[in-house]
Enzyme design. Structure first.
Site, mmCIF file in Angstrom:
data_model
loop_
_atom_site.group_PDB
_atom_site.id
_atom_site.type_symbol
_atom_site.label_atom_id
_atom_site.label_comp_id
_atom_site.label_asym_id
_atom_site.label_seq_id
_atom_site.Cartn_x
_atom_site.Cartn_y
_atom_site.Cartn_z
ATOM 1 N N HIS A 358 0.559 -1.242 0.345
ATOM 2 C CA HIS A 358 -0.220 0.247 -0.099
ATOM 3 C C HIS A 358 0.548 1.161 0.090
ATOM 4 C CE1 HIS A 358 -4.277 -1.592 0.273
ATOM 5 N NE2 HIS A 358 -3.580 -2.524 1.197
ATOM 6 N N LYS A 546 -8.891 13.929 3.840
ATOM 7 C CA LYS A 546 -8.209 12.642 3.610
ATOM 8 C C LYS A 546 -7.741 12.814 5.208
ATOM 9 C CE LYS A 546 -6.343 13.695 -0.363
ATOM 10 N NZ LYS A 546 -6.583 12.757 -0.455
ATOM 11 N N ARG A 547 -6.634 11.266 5.759
ATOM 12 C CA ARG A 547 -5.668 12.242 6.818
ATOM 13 C C ARG A 547 -4.262 12.363 6.176
ATOM 14 N NH1 ARG A 547 -5.245 7.998 11.179
ATOM 15 N NH2 ARG A 547 -4.114 9.064 11.765
ATOM 16 N N LYS A 552 0.906 13.992 1.773
ATOM 17 C CA LYS A 552 -0.348 14.960 1.158
ATOM 18 C C LYS A 552 -0.672 15.789 1.095
ATOM 19 C CE LYS A 552 -3.460 11.201 3.080
ATOM 20 N NZ LYS A 552 -4.216 9.713 1.636
ATOM 21 N N THR A 654 -7.470 6.887 -2.769
ATOM 22 C CA THR A 654 -9.109 6.584 -3.160
ATOM 23 C C THR A 654 -10.363 7.546 -3.217
ATOM 24 O OG1 THR A 654 -9.323 5.056 -0.468
ATOM 25 C CG2 THR A 654 -9.218 3.756 -3.044
ATOM 26 N N LYS A 658 -13.966 8.707 -4.864
ATOM 27 C CA LYS A 658 -16.083 9.127 -4.107
ATOM 28 C C LYS A 658 -15.814 9.960 -4.821
ATOM 29 C CE LYS A 658 -14.054 7.116 0.036
ATOM 30 N NZ LYS A 658 -13.423 6.463 1.282
HETATM 31 C C1 PLP Z 1 -11.958 7.219 1.443
HETATM 32 C C2 PLP Z 1 -11.744 7.857 2.752
HETATM 33 C C3 PLP Z 1 -9.879 8.065 3.234
HETATM 34 C C4 PLP Z 1 -9.691 8.160 2.008
HETATM 35 O O1 PLP Z 1 -8.823 8.956 1.345
HETATM 36 P P1 PLP Z 1 -7.767 9.733 0.425
HETATM 37 O O2 PLP Z 1 -7.944 10.799 0.035
HETATM 38 O O3 PLP Z 1 -7.550 8.365 -0.997
HETATM 39 O O4 PLP Z 1 -6.762 9.517 1.152
HETATM 40 C C5 PLP Z 1 -10.264 8.502 4.755
HETATM 41 N N1 PLP Z 1 -10.982 8.625 5.119
HETATM 42 C C6 PLP Z 1 -12.097 8.642 5.131
HETATM 43 C C7 PLP Z 1 -13.300 8.337 6.383
HETATM 44 C C8 PLP Z 1 -12.509 7.839 4.027
HETATM 45 O O5 PLP Z 1 -13.857 8.035 3.529
#
Ligand code: PLP
Length: 822
Positions: A358, A546-547, A552, A654, A658
């Site tokens: 990952h 995101k985190r 990032k 991911t 979304k």
């Molecule tokens: C999809 C999702 C992530 C992953 O987000 P990235 O932008 O891909 O790092 C992290 N936390 C939550 C709650 C999510 O739904």
């Protein structure tokens, strides 16, 4: 709509549950109690399908996958279960008639936040797709008493609060004490020669043990009666703290076993993409893996006699290296308990285990000190030593005399056990999670392994479930799509491409923009309630959730906001299109720089949001406690998807998918799955900027780059950086953000500065942001882009990802389940 759903029975059952659970009538029940009662009623419906599925599995004996993961970021269950039972609308109606709003009832449920971020959410999406596609799958994990901490923002700083998610009970879980397993830690291994088998026997003695108790959580497939199981393990002391052991003078041991059990499942480590090397973490790993592997073997032996064929009926997918100890645990059981010879056991193991990588971030690679590992898991360590001895022989055979290869690839080297090397040596498949990421693995990070065993390497680009992230999260857009093209997209997302013909249709554009506006109102209301900030729903909702991680680059985003603010202040006459910058991000509790960045975002927000002179043209909102449940509101309401990681660092992402599914174009770098998103939607429908992965890797291989050149030559950049240390956003405190400033320029030490290339990418990011504004001003152009993004998201369903895992790695058998006659 579910044909079996009977409204009056449902209402009766809810009232009945309130009575038996709380000795109350329905009108006396609290919202939480109504949530519990509704959930128990829904569980009753699920149980029939769960039983039916189990019967089919017993009869057809399909090959199954055990998805082993330290994290399952499930979010809430009630709404999702109703969606997949196709009973959401009917239940909403029934509750309406009882005087309850389903949304309000859903809001009573705490998120199952048993994960950090993308990796855990991927596991949750995969379970949804596996059940929906009709495959036998078990999720294997830990029932953390406290999941991901809750984030509070106080004075702009992140505060971590324990997440006591089980305090009201989890109505969907089922405790299964009859399947408990013993897990042993520590002690030593005694070797004894067995005359009968003429083999050495390895016996662990002087150990402490813990009882693993499984809790099963149903995973409901969409409209197909399949219900799979997420099995999470709780820990209990083997000998309850009894006078018994006290009498034997074993008081200390009894206390220790009690504490060991309590501690193991206490909390999820809140690190994302970072390895901390804590002993308790290794205990957690072995705890749930040993229990899961024992259960898998036991299940197989109920139906089969030849353990040498185990891999024909079961496969283990290791979600990152966290569950890699499964390889050695399977070997241990096959050797020590099933009596196989080494070569036989190795064949079974290497045909059973597959590994997903990952990340390429060095600080995320798990390496355990030999001392710690062998003390905690003495027999497992012996087995890994032997695996390593044989693997090193293979390297030597392939590359005679090449000590460099041995040094770089050995599983045990320099006092450490390297879990990724074990996973690659023993796994029959090694996959990356997006095309670019897999290529970087093959050509950079894992080059030596790829050269030695190229056949193991493959790509499985991540995906998300449209059931949760469109059908549940965005009911307005979901109905709109269904009205135009029917509802097949729910289980066949590529069908959404049929919406492309509406991209230039004026009426459709209007309808789409209106739905987006409604969703922005919904989020604006949430922001008003939670942050007390008024945001203009007509402004551009520019979102980065995101985190919080340096790679990032939330820092790039907020520095750019500071730059825009300067521009607006300098030129009040400027025709600037109003923007709302929305952030949501938890930082690992010990990640100082990340927490400083949260403070910076909030401080910049405080200044900008309270500056009346800019007429609300700019707002900055930090949404507290970003998690799956509020993510669903956020994606639906987003105009712009910020995916701005340093190229090469984000394995896939991911969140990007979304946003796309909900019709938000990507503003991003050519990193992770962004590359494939752009491939699908076309460059003209995304805003791409910055260094490429090749360029970043080139700089890194040649000693970094010189951020000072940007500082010296660009006055906009210089001004923003100076504002970090002149007190502009810190009430005159010149030290509050100095560490951030230093990290970008590092004038003091010889360490590299700006290792995430923020200054290098700053101007091309600002340029791309100008393009966003230009595009948004042209409403038709924007609506077209947004619709095309949604309509081009078909590839990014987890259903596609899972089909590829099934066809190319797992080779599972498909099943169908009929409803039980009730
Ligand atoms: C999809 C999702 C992530 C992953 O987000 P990235 O932008 O891909 O790092 C992290 N936390 C939550 C709650 C999510 O739904």
């Amino acid at each position: 709509m579910n044909k079996n759903f009977k409204k009056e029975e449902f209402k009766k059952s809810v009232a009945e549950n309130v009575k038996t659970l709380y000795r109350k009538t329905i009108d006396e029940a609290t919202p939480q109690q109504v949530f519990q009662a509704v959930s128990y009623t829904v569980k009753d419906v699920i149980i029939d399908d769960w039983l039916a599925t189990q019967k089919v599995y017993e009869k057809e004996d399909p090959k199954m996958v055990y998805y082993m993961s330290m994290e399952f970021l499930m979010g809430r269950a009630l709404g999702n279960n109703l969606i997949n039972l196709t009973a959401y609308e009917a239940v909403k109606e029934a509750l309406d008639e009882m005087g309850f709003d389903l949304n309000m009832i859903e809001d009573q449920e705490p998120d199952a936040a048993l994960g950090n971020g993308g990796l855990g959410r991927l596991a949750a999406c995969f379970l949804d797709s596996l059940a929906t596609l009709g495959y036998c799958a078990y999720g294997c994990g830990i029932r953390y008493r406290y999941g991901m901490f809750k984030q509070k923002i106080e004075n702009g700083y992140q505060i971590e609060v324990p997440d006591n998610w089980l305090k009201d009970g989890n109505p969907f879980e089922l405790r299964r004490p009859e399947y408990a397993k013993e897990v042993k830690f520590g002690g030593y291994v005694r070797v004894e020669y067995d005359e009968k088998t003429r083999r050495n026997k390895f016996i662990q003695e002087g150990y402490q043990s813990v009882r693993a108790i499984p809790y099963d959580i149903p995973i409901v497939g969409y409209n197909n009666h399949v219900v799979n199981t997420l099995r999470v393990w709780d820990a209990e002391a083997i000998n309850d703290f009894q006078l018994d052991s006290f009498d034997k003078g074993d008081y200390q041991k009894a206390v220790e076993q009690e504490n060991l059990a309590k501690n193991i499942v206490e909390v999820l480590y809140p690190n994302d993409n970072h390895y901390a090397g804590k002993e308790l973490r290794l205990k957690q790993q072995y705890f749930f893996i040993s229990a899961s592997v024992q259960a898998a073997i036991e299940k197989y032996k109920k139906k089969h006699t030849d353990i040498r064929k185990f891999y024909e009926k079961a496969t283990f997918q290791l979600n990152d290296t966290h569950p890699t100890v499964a390889i050695a645990e399977l070997m241990r059981i096959l050797l020590d308990e099933e009596g196989l010879e080494w070569d036989e056991a190795w064949e079974v193991t290497t045909k059973t285990c597959a590994y997903t990588n990952h990340t390429i971030m060095a600080e995320a690679l798990e390496k355990w000190p030999i001392e710690l590992f062998s003390r905690l898991l003495p027999r497992i360590y012996q087995i890994i030593e032997e695996i390593n001895r044989r693997f090193v022989n293979e390297i030597e055979k392939k590359y005679p005399g090449n000590h460099e290869k041995m040094r770089k690839m050995a599983i045990i080297y320099d006092g450490q056990v390297k879990m990724a090397h074990l996973a690659i040596a023993a796994g029959y498949s090694v996959n990356g999670v997006a095309q670019l990421h897999t290529e970087i693995l093959k050509n950079q990070e894992l080059k030596d392994f790829y050269q030695m065993m190229p056949e193991k390497f493959n790509n499985k680009t991540n995906g998300i479930t449209q059931r949760r992230f469109l059908l549940h999260a965005n009911p307005l857009l979901a109905s709109w799509v269904t009205d135009h093209i029917g509802d097949e997209w729910i289980t066949d997302l590529p069908q959404i491409a049929k919406m492309k013909i509406y991209a230039e249709d004026k009426k459709a554009q209007q309808e789409f923009m209106n739905i987006k506006y409604q969703n922005k109102l919904r989020l604006a209301k949430y922001i008003k309630e939670h942050n007390g900030i008024d945001v203009d729903p007509r402004s551009i909702f520019d979102v980065q959730v995101k985190r919080l991680h340096e790679y990032k680059r939330q820092l790039l985003n907020i520095l750019h906001v500071m730059y825009l603010y300067n521009k607006i202040k300098d030129h009040p006459e400027l025709d600037f299109y109003p923007r709302t910058f929305i952030f949501g991000a938890k930082a690992a509790a010990g990640y100082k720089r990340a927490k400083q960045t949260i403070k910076l975002i909030n401080s910049v927000g405080d200044v900008i949001n309270n500056d009346r002179s800019i007429n609300g043209k700019l707002k900055v909102v930090f949404i507290e406690d970003y998690r799956v449940s509020n993510a669903e509101l956020i994606f639906a309401a987003s105009d712009v998807s910020e995916q701005i990681s340093t190229a090469s660092k984000e394995a896939s992402g991911t969140g990007n998918m979304k946003f796309m599914l909900n019709g938000a174009p990507t503003l991003g770098t050519m990193d992770g799955a962004n590359v494939e998103i752009v491939q699908e939607v076309g460059e003209e429908n995304a805003f791409i900027f910055g260094l490429t992965a090749d360029e970043v890797i080139n700089f890194e291989n040649n000693g970094g780059y010189y951020p000072m050149e940007y500082f010296n030559s660009d006055q906009d950049i210089r001004r923003v950086l100076m504002q970090l240390i002149n007190g502009e956003y810190s009430n005159g405190d010149m030290n509050m953000f100095r560490e951030i400033y230093d990290s970008l320029l590092n004038t003091k030490s010889s360490d590299r500065a700006d290792t995430y290339f923020i200054l290098a990418d700053f101007k091309s990011y600002a340029k791309a942001q100008e393009e966003v504004e230009k595009a948004y001003r042209d409403e038709e152009r924007w609506a077209k882009m947004a619709i095309l993004n949604m309509a081009s998201s078909g590839k990014f369903t987890a259903d596609r990802t899972i089909k590829q895992y099934v066809d190319e790695i797992w080779h599972l058998d498909h099943v169908t389940v009929e409803a039980l006659n009730s």
